[in-house]
Design an enzyme around this catalytic site. Structure first.
Site, PDB file in Angstrom:
ATOM      1  N   CYS A  56      39.175  94.514  39.161  1.00 27.89           N
ATOM      2  CA  CYS A  56      40.311  95.056  39.911  1.00 27.89           C
ATOM      3  C   CYS A  56      41.313  93.968  40.304  1.00 27.89           C
ATOM      4  O   CYS A  56      42.529  94.192  40.262  1.00 27.89           O
ATOM      5  CB  CYS A  56      39.840  95.817  41.143  1.00 27.89           C
ATOM      6  SG  CYS A  56      38.767  94.876  42.251  1.00 27.89           S
ATOM      7  N   HIS A 162      38.026  96.000  47.068  1.00 29.09           N
ATOM      8  CA  HIS A 162      38.880  96.423  45.963  1.00 29.09           C
ATOM      9  C   HIS A 162      40.255  95.774  46.097  1.00 29.09           C
ATOM     10  O   HIS A 162      40.682  95.421  47.198  1.00 29.09           O
ATOM     11  CB  HIS A 162      39.018  97.951  45.971  1.00 29.09           C
ATOM     12  CG  HIS A 162      39.648  98.515  44.741  1.00 29.09           C
ATOM     13  ND1 HIS A 162      39.157  98.301  43.477  1.00 29.09           N
ATOM     14  CD2 HIS A 162      40.761  99.299  44.585  1.00 29.09           C
ATOM     15  CE1 HIS A 162      39.915  98.937  42.598  1.00 29.09           C
ATOM     16  NE2 HIS A 162      40.884  99.539  43.242  1.00 29.09           N
ATOM     17  N   ASP A 180      46.208 102.506  42.558  1.00 32.27           N
ATOM     18  CA  ASP A 180      44.816 102.122  42.324  1.00 32.27           C
ATOM     19  C   ASP A 180      44.598 101.785  40.852  1.00 32.27           C
ATOM     20  O   ASP A 180      44.793 102.629  39.969  1.00 32.27           O
ATOM     21  CB  ASP A 180      43.898 103.269  42.742  1.00 32.27           C
ATOM     22  CG  ASP A 180      42.461 102.831  42.940  1.00 32.27           C
ATOM     23  OD1 ASP A 180      42.014 101.926  42.202  1.00 32.27           O
ATOM     24  OD2 ASP A 180      41.790 103.385  43.822  1.00 32.27           O
TER      25      ASP A 180
END
Length: 501
Positions: A56, A162, A180
């Site tokens: 990520c 994240h 995201d």
């Protein structure tokens, strides 16, 4: 709405609002009208899904770098210069990131290593109101993007730490749009800014530090146009330690009387693998791009590099180094910096480096053999200012043809003692060594006991005496060195402030 399962998780709402829902669309339209979605368009044009569950941070960074149109300085695949997660390996090995993820500090380090301007803040270093102002600033512009590091549990989402970029801000509801990068899991969604702050204000158990956010923007000029520092070779830790710790102590311990003595001390104990630490910046081409023609973009970069090289060679420090290397009899120094190799050996070495870059490998140890080397002069604007170094790289059963375009003046070697009035006969190492000494921190030289010599050395390495273009190049190298030092000491998460320059 997505159903729970392997395809995608159900987005917990509240607290989040799906970007594609009616309420999400309404927030988007109102934010566009308010002017706080300006950064969204370039981000969405480069929206990227992380290719690994722990990527990520890398996906967020490559997405932002591409949105800012920062030149990676090398090609991704075929002829395309493009950031990809596989290219972001200078602060942490990709295999380690794949297995363990990456910390907030190392993502900030990565962004700086590839040439972006970065302001990184842990929540302990700023306030909620300041964060809101940073969000408004970035979302009202397309030349700055904000990447957030947060804990998913605060949003009732599955998972832990994240990273994702922030795509917009809705002032009326005080909500931010999270783009995201785990699109296989959750869609882009709006969340309350205060809740995002709470999610960032959590401790990463791996580092013991709080999470936070970073502002990433494009520098005024692409840095590292002539040289770059590499931490891919296993020797980089010992080289950084030598440059930052050992050299100042050696200068303090020895009673040196002249520049020759300073250079002798510096070169006497160089770690092995030193040449792999500072490398030329070169255009890398695969077999499919084997045409000799140079694009206008390549011509522009070659012209800048040629001017930078000339500025390096016009410094007083360069002249001292040329004289030292031409007079020294040290068998250890001359092979490293004296330029005694055959041109085809250089072509082989450089092309192995090119194969490593194209293949995304972490070291050249797998480059078992390099043969069929070829060196050709390339015309740019009627002048033979570039050379195409070509070779076939054999690694096990695989073969790969690689071409690298470099400045002709970087690979022309001396046929004996260097002639300081003729660029083409200056040894390659004089250029590299000059850049290396210029980039060392100013405090490196403070241990020199002779005041007159100290004054002379400080004048030779002073940023004030360098042309503006060379100053930028040296400052970029120095910033890279500071970052590598922090990586070597595992302090990138403890001290996020930009390296002193």
């Amino acid at each position: 709405m997505a159903t729970a399962g392997l395809y995608r998780r159900v987005l917990p709402s509240p607290p989040a609002i799906d970007f594609a829902s009616d309420d999400g669309k309404k927030l988007f339209i109102e934010a566009v009208q308010a002017g706080t979605m300006e950064g969204f368009y370039k981000l969405i044009s480069n929206f990227q899904t992380q290719s690994e569950p722990a990527y990520c941070g890398l996906a967020s960074l490559s997405m932002v770098l591409n949105a800012l149109a920062i030149d990676p300085g090398r090609k991704w695949k075929g002829p395309w210069r493009w950031f990809d997660e596989s290219m972001l390996d200078c602060c942490e090995p990709l295999e380690k990131v794949k297995a363990e993820g990456i910390s907030f500090g190392k993502v900030a380090c990565l962004a700086q290593c590839v040439g972006a301007e970065v302001e990184a803040f842990q929540t302990s270093q700023t306030t909620l109101d300041q964060f809101r102002q940073f969000v408004k600033r970035c979302c009202s512009s397309d030349n700055c993007h904000l990447v957030s590091s947060y804990h998913r549990a605060i949003f009732k989402q599955t998972g832990t730490g994240h990273f994702s970029p922030i795509g917009g801000y809705h002032a009326g509801s005080d909500m931010v749009l999270i783009l995201d990068v785990a699109r296989f899991k959750y869609p882009p969604h709006w969340v309350p800014l205060t809740l995002l702050w709470e999610a960032m204000d959590t401790v990463d158990k791996t580092t013991g530090q709080r999470r936070g956010f970073m502002l990433i923007s494009r520098p005024k000029r692409d840095p590292g146009l002539l040289y770059t520092l590499s931490c891919k070779h296993e020797s980089w830790v010992s080289v950084v330690r030598y440059l930052m710790d050992d050299v100042p102590h050696l200068l303090k311990a020895k009673d040196v009387k002249d520049i020759k003595g300073v250079l002798s001390i510096f070169l006497a104990s160089l770690p092995s693998g030193f040449r792999k630490f500072i490398q030329w910046v070169a255009e890398v081409r695969g077999e499919q791009d084997s045409g000799i023609g140079i694009s206008e973009e390549e011509k522009r970069r070659l012209a800048i590099r040629e001017e930078l090289l000339k500025q390096v060679q016009d410094t007083g420090l360069f002249k001292h180094i040329v004289n030292f290397l031409s007079s020294t009899s040290c068998c250890r120094i001359v092979p490293i910096f004296g330029g005694s190799e055959d041109l085809h050996e250089i072509a082989a070495s450089v092309c192995c480096q090119g194969a490593e870059i194209l293949g995304g490998k972490s070291s050249t140890s797998g480059c078992a053999c390099c043969h069929e080397t070829c060196v050709k002069c390339v015309n740019a604007d009627g002048h033979k200012t570039a050379m195409m170094l070509s070779a076939t790289i054999v690694n096990g059963k695989n073969e790969e043809k690689v071409n690298m375009l470099v400045l002709q003046s970087l690979v022309e070697l001396s046929g004996g003692a260097p002639d300081t009035n003729n660029t083409s006969t200056r040894p390659v190492g004089s250029n590299i060594l000059t850049a290396l000494l210029l980039m060392l921190p100013p405090e490196t030289w403070c241990g020199i006991k002779d005041e007159k010599l100290l004054e002379e050395v400080q004048s030779l390495v002073s940023m004030d005496n360098l042309p503006a273009m060379l100053q930028e190049e040296v400052l970029h190298l120095r910033k890279q060195l500071y970052l590598l030092k922090k990586c070597q000491e595992s302090k990138v998460d403890e001290n996020l402030s930009a390296p002193c320059t």
